[in-house]
Design a protein around this motif. Structure first.
Motif: not given
Length: 648
Positions: A316-320, A328-335, A550-559, A561-563
């Motif tokens: 998938a290109d996007v995860g929402a 832990d997630r940022y090591d594998f995907i972008d947002f 503690l609070p978390y920020s919520i974003g749309v997940g991307l592959q 290095f996604s352009p």
């Protein structure tokens, strides 16, 4: 030319011979010129094209390289000579300053992390005669290949302006724009040389366009007004982008038809995706995550499942779906930029109703009751002692401990004694005892009215420490285990081994309501379910613990290095600035509650009203005290009879 043609004889033949000679000379010159205007088989540019290359490099240098870090990669000795000419030319320019590094393309260089540093402005220029080593390298997702290393690396700079210069027809004919590294590069430019022009091409990966002409120039006619690095992801011209998601209100809420087929995707995240579709002109193709995986987690073999796995493995290109932005997630995907903020909280059973028969003892705590009992016994003993020690004797009745016991009990129940003391010692003592008993009785009576008329409940769980000390089991997605491990709070860390990974959250809520489990989830999700499904009238059967993570920020997940990151983030930030996400959330909560309105109304009807008259259930404790007193009196009476008969 034969002599007889010169002497004027055979004039016709002479002219034909002259024409033949001129034609042969023109043909020879044309062949030489054609040979000069196209690369040789060995890849060496002709003189004209070398001049064109120098002009192209200087044109790009003036427009884009000033103040940047420039890396030039070459793969042959011929291209090294071209690099040397370029370096000599830019050394004579006084108005352009940049850092230049030159690499000979080898496998060791390409696989070295130090080859791919990232600065604020990076430009990579690839001068290719053969290109095989670079193309093999660019076709591999090295980040995914090194995922299990301690420090995975992409071995590429996706944010740089990557310029591929084709020095041979072999390189020009190769479709480099379809390779992984060039597809993920935010800026990609391919330069090619033809007999007459210099061609500048780029790719549009999400539109399945691997090579598209941007501009073409002739020698000395470079145009600086055309942007060779356009914003390719500002619009997608109706292209399809794959979106991975699953139902998780209020982020994602599905509307079903009679056959339980999804006919509409609602919720904050889905409305956001629809806004992105409209703003960037693409079509979302939804890919459902398995219900047993949700966001996914890293399995013992190092692979990922769920929404995370779909992004990591490019399914998938996007995860929402309420995707937390965390390390832990940022090591594998972008947002994308965050569009919401959330906290991880615990849902526990609401305090249970206490048995009605306990109402008479509820006005005081156990410590207060113990203190009252001690005061009562001491008061009785002191009454007897004061009477015995007094020089002037009071009524003989005070000489009985049983009488003193009942006498003090009368004080405690605010009953006037029929016998009063006659002398100061006992009068002063009983006066203060009466004041004490009056205050105690008034306090008890006032509280007793409340406890008899209002339903009493057990103490609620308000802190993680209380939850830790409770007997409740803890369930929730496996993602929270990593958060417990990283927490600095001792109570939060204690839940690491206590958490039972569960993804059937509907069933977990039922088990929480039954008093068997506590659930860990994001606060908005808990609030929605508690308000929408587990609140009957004014009574909620599930309660959210006040102390959260503690609070978390919520974003749309991307592959990784996604352009898409830059263009998506711009739209997301605009939406946040207008405050639309909060409005969407309110609308989704109303929609969710309407879905279960009939079920809520049915259960609400079973709830007792606060203003109901006192029933036998309310006074059960009072009757139980009365019955207990009768039993105790009967036992004492029977004991007296038995003692009397034995004495005869």
């Amino acid at each position: 030319v034969p002599w007889f043609l010169v002497n004027g004889e055979f004039e016709v033949m002479r002219w034909w011979a002259l024409l033949l000679c001129c034609g042969a000379a023109w043909l020879t010159a044309w062949k030489a010129n054609a040979q000069e205007l196209s690369p040789n088989i060995d890849g060496k540019l002709n003189v004209t094209q070398e001049r064109e290359l120098e002009e192209v490099l200087m044109h790009l240098t003036r427009l884009y390289m000033d103040g940047c870090s420039v890396n030039i990669f070459y793969d042959s000795d011929q291209s090294l000579a071209l690099v040397s000419q370029y370096v000599q030319q830019i050394s004579q320019s006084e108005n352009i300053t940049f850092t230049l590094t030159i690499f000979k393309i080898t496998e060791a260089i390409l696989m070295d992390r130090n080859t791919w540093p990232e600065a604020q402005c990076d430009i990579n220029v690839f001068l290719l005669h053969d290109g095989e080593l670079l193309f093999d390298h660019a076709s591999v997702n090295h980040f995914l290949a090194s995922l299990h290393d301690n420090h995975p690396h992409a071995l590429w700079n996706f944010n740089a302006k990557n310029i591929l210069v084709a020095l041979t027809s072999k390189v020009s004919e190769f479709n480099a724009g379809k390779l992984f590294a060039f597809r993920k590069s935010l800026n990609f430019l391919q330069v090619e040389f033809t007999e007459k022009d210099v061609l500048f091409n780029t790719n549009y990966p999400y539109q399945n366009i691997d090579k598209q002409l941007l501009a073409s120039y002739r020698l000395h006619k470079m145009n600086s007004t055309i942007n060779l690095f356009p914003q390719k992801f500002k619009t997608f011209n109706g292209s399809t982008i794959k979106v991975s998601t699953f139902e998780h209100p209020p982020s994602v809420l599905y509307i079903y038809d009679a056959d339980h087929n999804v006919i509409k995707r609602d919720g904050v995240d889905m409305i956001l995706i629809a806004a992105l579709e409209s703003a960037l002109n693409f079509t979302a193709e939804y890919i459902e995550v398995n219900k047993g995986e949700l966001w996914g987690h890293e399995m013992p073999n190092g692979t990922w499942d769920g929404l995370m796995g779909m992004l990591i493995y490019e399914k998938a290109d996007v995860g929402a779906c309420n995707v937390f932005i965390e390390q832990d997630r940022y090591d594998f995907i972008d947002f994308t930029a965050p569009f919401n903020f959330e906290r991880g909280c615990f849902g526990t059973p609401s305090p249970k109703l206490l048995p009605r028969w306990t109402s008479p003892v509820m006005p005081f705590t156990s410590v207060t009751w113990a203190s009252f009992a001690v005061a009562y016994l001491v008061g009785t003993a002191l009454l007897y002692a004061v009477y015995r020690a007094s020089y002037r004797k009071e009524s003989i009745e005070y000489n009985s401990l049983s009488f003193d016991f009942l006498y003090v009990l009368g004080f405690m129940t605010m009953r006037s004694p029929y016998t009063t003391p006659s002398y100061p010692p006992l009068q002063i003592y009983l006066g203060f005892l009466w004041m004490f008993a009056t205050l105690i009785t008034i306090a008890y009576s006032a509280n007793l009215v409340a406890y008899l008329s209002i339903v009493q409940k057990s103490p609620p769980i308000d802190t993680m420490k209380q939850l830790r000390e409770s007997s409740l089991r803890l369930a929730g997605p496996a993602f929270w285990k990593t958060q417990f491990v990283a927490s600095i709070d001792e109570d939060a860390r204690s839940f690491e081994n206590r958490l039972e990974p569960r993804y059937d959250l509907e069933n977990v809520f039922k088990e929480v309501e039954a008093g068997e489990f506590a659930i860990i989830e994001n606060k908005q999700f808990l609030e929605l379910y508690v308000a929408g499904r587990y609140t009957y009238g004014d009574t909620a059967t599930i309660r959210i613990v006040k102390q959260c993570l503690l609070p978390y920020s919520i974003g749309v997940g991307l592959q990784k290095f996604s352009p898409l990151q830059e263009s998506f983030s711009k739209v997301v930030l605009s939406i946040v600035e207008f405050g639309l996400t909060q409005r969407w959330k309110t609308e989704v909560i109303s929609e969710f509650r309407l879905r279960y309105l009939e079920e809520i109304a049915l259960k609400t009807g079973k709830e007792a009203a606060v203003g109901d008259p006192l029933s036998i259930d309310h006074l059960l404790g009072v009757f139980m005290m009365y019955i207990l007193g009768l039993i105790l009196a009967a036992l004492i009476f029977a004991g007296e009879i038995l003692v009397q008969r034995m004495s005869k």
